[in-house]
Write a protein that holds these residues in place. Structure first.
Motif, PDB file in Angstrom:
ATOM      1  N   MET A   1      13.879 -63.996  15.760  1.00  0.00           N
ATOM      2  CA  MET A   1      13.063 -63.981  14.537  1.00  0.00           C
ATOM      3  C   MET A   1      12.642 -62.554  14.200  1.00  0.00           C
ATOM      4  O   MET A   1      12.194 -61.822  15.070  1.00  0.00           O
ATOM      5  N   LYS A   2      12.823 -62.187  12.937  1.00  0.00           N
ATOM      6  CA  LYS A   2      12.512 -60.808  12.542  1.00  0.00           C
ATOM      7  C   LYS A   2      11.012 -60.588  12.379  1.00  0.00           C
ATOM      8  O   LYS A   2      10.292 -61.478  11.952  1.00  0.00           O
ATOM      9  N   LYS A   3      10.578 -59.369  12.684  1.00  0.00           N
ATOM     10  CA  LYS A   3       9.181 -59.037  12.408  1.00  0.00           C
ATOM     11  C   LYS A   3       9.101 -58.576  10.948  1.00  0.00           C
ATOM     12  O   LYS A   3       9.941 -57.795  10.494  1.00  0.00           O
ATOM     13  N   VAL A   4       8.119 -59.093  10.240  1.00  0.00           N
ATOM     14  CA  VAL A   4       8.025 -58.761   8.817  1.00  0.00           C
ATOM     15  C   VAL A   4       6.908 -57.745   8.593  1.00  0.00           C
ATOM     16  O   VAL A   4       5.774 -57.952   9.004  1.00  0.00           O
TER      17      VAL A   4
ATOM     18  N   GLU B   1      17.449 -68.360  11.742  1.00  0.00           N
ATOM     19  CA  GLU B   1      16.562 -67.224  12.030  1.00  0.00           C
ATOM     20  C   GLU B   1      15.711 -66.874  10.797  1.00  0.00           C
ATOM     21  O   GLU B   1      14.503 -66.619  10.895  1.00  0.00           O
TER      22      GLU B   1
ATOM     23  N   ASP C   1      13.023 -69.432  10.358  1.00  0.00           N
ATOM     24  CA  ASP C   1      11.947 -69.219  11.341  1.00  0.00           C
ATOM     25  C   ASP C   1      11.082 -68.013  10.961  1.00  0.00           C
ATOM     26  O   ASP C   1       9.867 -68.014  11.149  1.00  0.00           O
ATOM     27  N   THR C   2      11.725 -66.983  10.413  1.00  0.00           N
ATOM     28  CA  THR C   2      10.967 -65.793  10.002  1.00  0.00           C
ATOM     29  C   THR C   2       9.974 -66.155   8.898  1.00  0.00           C
ATOM     30  O   THR C   2       8.793 -65.795   8.956  1.00  0.00           O
TER      31      THR C   2
ATOM     32  N   SER D   1       7.123 -68.235  10.127  1.00  0.00           N
ATOM     33  CA  SER D   1       6.110 -67.511  10.899  1.00  0.00           C
ATOM     34  C   SER D   1       5.012 -66.950   9.988  1.00  0.00           C
ATOM     35  O   SER D   1       3.882 -66.731  10.421  1.00  0.00           O
TER      36      SER D   1
END
Ligand code: NAI
Length: 465
Positions: free
Chosen positions: A1-4, A192, A195-196, A199
């Motif tokens: 999952m990427k951090k935004v 993914e 999910d990002t 989040s």
């Protein structure tokens, strides 16, 4: 999952503005930039006087006051915001087409397509593109094909994340959402991306309210949710007409059926008809899509919801005319309310517009009071119909800022929006000021029939004989 770190939203309207304000307030570590091509609208979002925000919603100005200039920004620098963001929401308008194939029914996707082409041109890094606008089922594939043919070598994931907020309760609806819907590809990178985005909402919503689906289910669910909601309004409005002929009371019928847990009590208030920018547009869209697949019975079924709504508005106007001895020519009729519902300054598809138009055709003199809608907006709504010249609209209809001045020597009052303040007026004074017999046509079932008749009014309440 990427951090935004950075989010951008294209479209600073009734959805983009409140949605992004809430995200900014709940996710202080994320920078949220809302961009729009409409300079005047962005200026209003940046106005130091928070009463001048372009969207009126209870609780919104407080949130904007806390976040604006910290991690929430409003700007016309669309390209810069696209370039910097990891997630780009598209929240532009998707009105009904007014030209060409599908005119009057299909959604006009030109604004969405322009956004997609612009993202394709600007993006130099991988992006998650989120459809926040309400779009016909399978639009994501059109956006995908535009984005994939950019030649920039950038990877895009397209998600559908329709917005379920209702105007008038937008902030509350966002903070306490029944559910958030996120549709995306069922591939590892699609998962993914889902999910990002999940989040972000997980900052304030429990996990079980964040629903993930495939992209088509998500797109279609938004249209279906609006169709079901509007259908309930049209269903109870159909029954309101029957109540008026049978001595049944629509409020009692609503209560009786709404207590059945399979039916439930919400959205069962009879009224002058639903309005707002979404219900009609989204049902017409569903009708158009169904017909384009040859599903004529499905299309006819949903179209009936709109036909009933038009009937309800027409019925209300015709009742005013027939009750006022079959002529309203030169008679002063006061409209209390112009917004399509209370607690919003939005007037799109408001029932008041069509009712005013019908009465103006009969040469009535209309005086409008609405606590949040400007005179410019009211005239623009009427002029848009092109039924008569703008000069004539201004001659026959006036807008006032004090309702008590408006009612002096009025023949009738029509209540068209359920603003709470109308309930608290001194109706005895209003009765004194009006011509007799003093007629009140309550299109929102706001007042008590017993009380109003005791004060001397000739009082008509929708759904009650
Ligand atoms: P709106 O008309 O208030 O705002 C749309 C904004 O997008 C406008 O300010 C316009 O200038 C801007 N825009 C258009 N093209 C642009 C472009 N190429 N670049 C930058 N900005 C651009 O519309 P609203 O009501 O916010 O609706 C947006 C979408 O959300 C629609 O698809 C609508 O169906 C959907 N929706 C609306 C709800 C509502 O209650 N209003 C609720 C749920 C969904």
């Amino acid at each position: 999952m990427k951090k935004v770190n950075k989010i951008c939203c294209i479209g600073a309207g009734y959805v983009g503005g409140p949605t992004m304000s809430v995200i900014a307030s709940q996710c202080p570590e994320i920078t949220v930039t809302v961009v729009d091509i409409n300079q005047a609208r962005i200026d209003q979002w940046n106005d130091s006087d928070l009463d001048n925000l372009p969207v009126y919603e209870p609780g919104l100005k407080e949130i904007v006051a806390k976040t604006r200039g910290k991690n929430l920004f409003f700007s016309t620098e669309v390209d810069k915001a696209i370039d910097e963001a990891e997630i780009i929401f598209i929240s532009v308008n998707t009105p009904t087409k007014t030209y060409g194939k599908g005119k009057g029914q299909a959604a006009d996707l030109k604004f969405v397509e322009l956004c997609a082409r612009n993202i394709a041109k600007i993006a130099k890094t991988d992006k998650i593109v989120v459809e926040k606008s309400t779009l016909p089922v399978r639009t994501a594939s059109a956006i995908k094909s535009i984005l994939e043919n950019t030649g920039n070598g950038v990877k895009f994931e397209i998600l559908s994340n329709p917005e379920f907020l209702a105007e008038g309760t937008a902030v509350e609806d966002l903070l306490q959402a029944d559910r958030v819907l996120i549709g995306g590809d069922e591939t590892p990178s699609g998962q993914e991306a889902k999910d990002t985005l999940s989040s972000i909402y997980a900052h304030w919503l429990p996990k079980e309210r964040i629903l993930q689906t495939n992209v088509w289910s998500s797109e279609l669910s938004k249209l279906v949710a609006n169709a079901f909601l509007a259908q309930r309004v049209s269903s109870i409005n159909a029954i309101s007409a029957l109540c008026e002929r049978t001595d049944a009371n629509v409020a009692e019928v609503s209560r009786a059926i709404g207590t059945d847990s399979r039916i439930g009590p919400k959205f069962l208030n009879a009224s002058v008809g639903f309005g707002g920018s979404c219900f009609q547009k989204d049902i017409l869209n569903l009708v158009y899509i169904s017909r384009s697949f040859g599903l004529n019975e499905v299309a006819d079924y949903w179209e009936q919801v709109i036909i009933m709504n038009d009937y309800q508005k027409r019925r209300f106007a015709e009742n005013i005319i027939s009750t006022l001895y079959n002529t309203v020519s030169g008679k002063k009729i006061v409209f209390l309310g112009w917004a399509f519902k209370k607690d919003t300054n939005d007037t799109r598809e408001s029932a008041a517009i069509n009712i005013a138009d019908a009465l103006l055709e009969e040469k009535a003199e209309i005086v409008v009071y609405d606590p949040k809608v400007s005179a410019d907006r009211i005239y623009a709504d009427l002029d848009y119909l092109e039924t008569r010249s703008p000069e004539e609209n201004r001659k026959l209809l006036t807008v006032v800022s004090n309702p008590m001045d408006a009612v002096q020597d009025a023949h009738a009052i029509a209540i068209l929006t359920e603003w709470d303040e109308f309930k608290n007026y001194d109706w005895d004074i209003i009765f004194e000021k009006m011509l007799k017999p003093a007629f009140v046509f309550d299109g929102r079932r706001l007042l008590s029939k017993e009380d109003m008749e005791a004060k001397g009014f000739q009082y008509y309440k929708i759904g009650q004989s």
